[in-house]
Design a protein around this motif. Structure first.
Motif, PDB file in Angstrom:
ATOM      1  N   THR A 157       1.058  -1.296   0.005  1.00  0.00           N
ATOM      2  CA  THR A 157       0.046  -0.087  -0.223  1.00  0.00           C
ATOM      3  C   THR A 157       0.854   1.583   0.107  1.00  0.00           C
ATOM      4  OG1 THR A 157      -1.560  -1.413   1.366  1.00  0.00           O
ATOM      5  CG2 THR A 157      -1.675   1.616   1.603  1.00  0.00           C
ATOM      6  N   LEU A 158       0.343   2.245  -0.876  1.00  0.00           N
ATOM      7  CA  LEU A 158       1.336   3.167  -0.967  1.00  0.00           C
ATOM      8  C   LEU A 158       0.194   4.089  -0.087  1.00  0.00           C
ATOM      9  CD1 LEU A 158       3.146   3.146  -4.427  1.00  0.00           C
ATOM     10  CD2 LEU A 158       4.145   2.317  -1.877  1.00  0.00           C
ATOM     11  N   ASN A 159       0.345   5.317   0.440  1.00  0.00           N
ATOM     12  CA  ASN A 159       0.100   6.382   1.062  1.00  0.00           C
ATOM     13  C   ASN A 159      -0.206   7.543   0.022  1.00  0.00           C
ATOM     14  OD1 ASN A 159      -1.487   4.356   2.961  1.00  0.00           O
ATOM     15  ND2 ASN A 159       0.759   4.843   4.286  1.00  0.00           N
ATOM     16  N   PRO A 160      -1.389   8.762  -0.093  1.00  0.00           N
ATOM     17  CA  PRO A 160      -0.947  10.101  -0.792  1.00  0.00           C
ATOM     18  C   PRO A 160       0.244  10.654  -0.155  1.00  0.00           C
ATOM     19  CG  PRO A 160      -3.389   9.249   0.085  1.00  0.00           C
ATOM     20  CD  PRO A 160      -2.510   8.330   0.627  1.00  0.00           C
ATOM     21  N   GLY A 161       1.032  11.493  -1.015  1.00  0.00           N
ATOM     22  CA  GLY A 161       2.150  12.254  -0.576  1.00  0.00           C
ATOM     23  C   GLY A 161       2.995  11.572  -0.507  1.00  0.00           C
ATOM     24  N   GLU A 162       3.320  10.470  -0.313  1.00  0.00           N
ATOM     25  CA  GLU A 162       5.005   9.396  -0.279  1.00  0.00           C
ATOM     26  C   GLU A 162       5.474   9.442  -1.135  1.00  0.00           C
ATOM     27  OE1 GLU A 162       3.969   6.500   3.093  1.00  0.00           O
ATOM     28  OE2 GLU A 162       3.307   5.692   0.681  1.00  0.00           O
ATOM     29  N   LYS A 163       6.957   9.332  -0.871  1.00  0.00           N
ATOM     30  CA  LYS A 163       7.909   9.496  -1.925  1.00  0.00           C
ATOM     31  C   LYS A 163       8.033   7.986  -2.001  1.00  0.00           C
ATOM     32  CE  LYS A 163       6.739  13.891  -2.046  1.00  0.00           C
ATOM     33  NZ  LYS A 163       5.649  14.303  -1.574  1.00  0.00           N
ATOM     34  N   VAL A 164       8.063   7.695  -2.721  1.00  0.00           N
ATOM     35  CA  VAL A 164       9.036   6.268  -3.017  1.00  0.00           C
ATOM     36  C   VAL A 164      10.142   5.862  -3.715  1.00  0.00           C
ATOM     37  CG1 VAL A 164       7.979   3.960  -3.370  1.00  0.00           C
ATOM     38  CG2 VAL A 164       6.480   5.744  -2.616  1.00  0.00           C
ATOM     39  N   GLY A 165      10.764   5.732  -3.372  1.00  0.00           N
ATOM     40  CA  GLY A 165      11.928   4.926  -3.786  1.00  0.00           C
ATOM     41  C   GLY A 165      12.019   3.373  -4.839  1.00  0.00           C
ATOM     42  N   LEU A 166      11.840   3.668  -5.510  1.00  0.00           N
ATOM     43  CA  LEU A 166      11.278   2.017  -5.936  1.00  0.00           C
ATOM     44  C   LEU A 166      12.948   0.670  -6.634  1.00  0.00           C
ATOM     45  CD1 LEU A 166       9.760  -0.832  -7.239  1.00  0.00           C
ATOM     46  CD2 LEU A 166       9.388   0.277  -9.276  1.00  0.00           C
ATOM     47  N   VAL A 167      13.583  -0.247  -5.756  1.00  0.00           N
ATOM     48  CA  VAL A 167      14.180  -0.530  -5.906  1.00  0.00           C
ATOM     49  C   VAL A 167      14.748  -1.671  -6.998  1.00  0.00           C
ATOM     50  CG1 VAL A 167      15.875   1.514  -4.931  1.00  0.00           C
ATOM     51  CG2 VAL A 167      15.314  -0.814  -3.675  1.00  0.00           C
ATOM     52  N   GLY A 168      15.747  -2.204  -6.822  1.00  0.00           N
ATOM     53  CA  GLY A 168      15.438  -3.975  -7.654  1.00  0.00           C
ATOM     54  C   GLY A 168      16.710  -4.557  -8.040  1.00  0.00           C
ATOM     55  N   ARG A 169      17.136  -5.353  -8.255  1.00  0.00           N
ATOM     56  CA  ARG A 169      17.927  -5.913  -9.573  1.00  0.00           C
ATOM     57  C   ARG A 169      17.291  -5.579 -10.832  1.00  0.00           C
ATOM     58  NH1 ARG A 169      21.219 -11.022  -7.885  1.00  0.00           N
ATOM     59  NH2 ARG A 169      22.518 -10.412  -5.631  1.00  0.00           N
TER      60      ARG A 169
END
Length: 647
Positions: free
Chosen positions: A23-35
């Protein structure tokens, strides 16, 4: 909020996500990482609607507006400003509705259309777009240049500006820093920190992720794991998790011991200088997350140089730049960018080369690398100097039609012809084995370079560098296409390298981990920079602010200056004194008309803000549109007249 519940996502036969939930909440700043290949871009495609889940439930608020960077290379003769303005989808829709309503006699529709146009920010759209363009490194003189007059990297910056121009509740950014210099990167960070919507960003720049994200979403083994905090916090937490997995951890002990050995070695060498302390902190972090680093499936090291001349090279009164283009008139002078540099480069130095975009960093490196001749002065090389050069554009040193094995065979022959010895034996099997250490195994050794990814090309350039056993490494933006694991491997290899490093990079993590001192290329010269990267970041923000204020001042003074142009005593052929007077008179008339229209436009704006009757709104909106169109015509006339007078 965005909700993924037991999501299955496939690309062909490969399962990228299997029962993943987050779940991603409004206003969150998300870094998406992985190989690489873990599914980051596919998850983006799910979020933007270009890909649908194969199983599970996916929810995103239907009313959310989305902003993202188009990946196509724009081919248009539109001006840079107009191209970016059109990124504002609400403004574009309002303009279309105004045009459609004017074709009817429906005053209510026209009233609503003009109010929507006003609310969408029609009056300040060009200035908003230009603030974005200038922030991303363009010059004020380029604001009206056609988009297709810029190179590919600069067009992608315009695509980024266009995405930022778009009003959005969800902003998706896939490697937004790839085409940016450090000054533009610092500006982008400041802009994103103020962004109020939800943001998901893919990036291989750890300091960028640390600066702009507060949640990290990790794709691993087809699952999504959410961590509260930026990338460094994620690394810490994940390293702790790995340490708890004793079986995996026990297999990592040899690598960890190796890491800790070189960390201790370079800590002992570090002085108390501010830059060296930044490096110590970077090594501290590496020691703390050693279990995580040792998991990386790719590591390499530079061979010990055959010799270490000291100094490596000396520069006396050197000027850097470009010769006159071919076909120029005789005696056309060269273009000098940096002049009168007197410096020595010593064995073992770790020099970071800083400077705002366009100041000449790459020109300095290309000249030291012998790709460019010095315009003036003298460069004296130490006996036995062996330069390894990583060019900013990999294809400057790679041939698209050739494969990695052909590159290595040609490199071995070239070195042999020049009396130099590479790092390994030159039999084809030895070269194949060496390529394998850089993950070029199996069929990849015969794959054309032109069909490879940017990261694979960069890895091949690194492979060729290591094989040459250089004692001076010149690296111009080596991390542009490298993933985080390969960046860590490069950082470790550079720290263990016995020779000298000169590094241009917008990757602050690499600069901190590798460099003990900095040179600043600025205003036509090269000087030591005594601060650390935090000081330099503050300098860039202050410099950007100063440039904006200068541009505003110039714009403010431009009209008065043009109005008072005095004819030179010697007039252009065929232009009489009376004609000059007439030009000035015409210019004055245009300026007076512009002042009147600007005043009328302000009054009309004020009238619209009072919410009058729809019929009044329609008439006011039509008049405001006419005023703006007339102002644009008059501005063109003003530019033409002032140009004639200046001539």
């Amino acid at each position: 909020m965005i909700n993924l519940k037991n999501i299955t996502l496939r690309r062909g036969v490969k399962v990228l996500l299997d029962g993943a939930s987050v779940t991603l909440n409004p206003g969150e700043k998300v870094g998406l990482v992985g190989r690489n290949g873990a599914g980051k871009s596919s998850l983006f495609a799910l979020l933007n609607g270009n890909l649908h889940e194969d199983g599970g439930e996916f929810f995103i608020p239907s009313q959310w507006r989305m902003g993202q960077v188009a990946q196509d290379m724009p081919e248009t003769s539109q001006s840079a400003t107009d191209f970016v303005v059109e990124g504002d989808t609400e403004l574009l829709a309002a303009r279309i509705e105004v045009a459609a309503s004017e074709a009817t006699d429906d005053y209510d529709r026209m009233a609503h259309a003009y109010m929507a146009l006003h609310d969408a920010g029609e009056h300040d759209a060009p200035s908003r777009a230009q603030a974005l363009i200038l922030g991303l490194g363009f010059k004020t003189t380029e604001l009206e240049n056609p988009v297709n007059s810029f190179s590919g990297g600069w067009r992608m910056r315009l695509q980024l500006a266009r995405a930022l121009m778009c009003p959005s509740d969800l902003l998706l950014l896939d490697e937004p820093t790839n085409h940016l210099d450090l000054d533009a990167l610092v500006w982008l960070e400041a802009w994103l920190k103020k962004y109020e919507g939800t943001m998901v960003v893919i990036s291989h720049d750890r300091e960028f992720l640390d600066a702009v994200t507060n949640v990290t979403l990790h794709i691993d083994a087809a699952k999504l794991m959410r961590y509260g905090g930026n990338y460094s916090k994620f690394e810490d937490m994940r390293a702790e998790q790995m340490e708890l997995q004793q079986n995996a951890f026990s297999k990592q002990q040899d690598k960890i011991a190796h890491l800790q050995k070189f960390i201790a070695r370079f800590k002992a060498k570090a002085s108390k200088a501010k830059q060296a302390q930044s490096r110590v902190k970077a090594l501290d972090r590496m020691e703390k997350i050693a279990p995580l680093l040792s998991e990386a499936d790719f590591t390499f090291e530079f061979s010990e140089p055959a010799n270490l001349p000291n100094p490596m090279l000396s520069m006396a009164g050197v000027s850097f730049g470009y010769p006159a283009p071919e076909g120029s008139p005789p005696k056309t002078p060269p273009t000098v960018i940096v002049r009168n540099v007197s410096k020595s480069v010593l064995a073992g130095q770790r020099i970071g080369i800083l400077g705002a975009n366009g100041q000449g960093k790459s020109t300095v490196v290309k000249t030291i690398a012998r790709d460019l001749a010095a315009i003036g002065g003298e460069v004296t090389e130490g006996k036995g100097l062996n330069i390894g050069y990583f060019a900013q554009q990999e294809l400057d040193v790679l041939r698209p039609a050739d494969n990695p094995l052909e590159h290595m065979i040609r490199l071995a022959k070239d070195l042999a012809a020049n009396g130099k010895i590479g790092g390994q034996a030159t039999r084809e099997q030895d070269l194949r084995s060496f390529l394998g250490t850089f993950n070029f195994g199996g069929d990849m050794v015969k794959q054309a370079v032109g069909s490879m990814s940017g990261g694979e090309k960069a890895r091949l350039v690194l492979c060729m560098l290591v094989w040459q056993r250089p004692n001076l490494l010149l690296m111009d933006e080596p991390t542009n296409h490298l993933d985080l694991a390969t960046r860590e491997a490069l950082s470790m290899a550079l720290n263990e390298f016995e020779g000298t490093v000169m590094l241009v990079s917008h990757d602050r993590s690499l600069l901190r981990a590798v460099c003990d001192e900095f040179w600043m290329v600025s205003r036509g010269g090269v000087e030591p920079f005594d601060g650390d990267l935090d000081d330099y970041q503050r300098y860039l923000l202050d410099e950007a602010k100063r440039q904006r204020e200068l541009a505003k001042e110039e714009a403010k003074n431009q009209a008065p200056k043009a109005a008072t142009v005095v004819a030179a005593p010697a007039l252009p052929a065929g232009l009489t004194q009376d004609q000059v007077k007439q030009l000035k008179k015409s210019l004055q008339a245009v300026e007076e008309k512009m002042a009147t229209l600007n005043a009328e436009g302000a009054a009309l704006d004020g009238k619209l803000s009072t919410n009058p009757h729809p019929s009044v709104i329609a008439e006011t909106g039509k008049r405001l549109k006419a005023v703006n169109q007339e102002l644009k015509t008059l501005e063109d006339q003003w530019l033409d007249l002032t140009g004639q007078l200046e001539t």
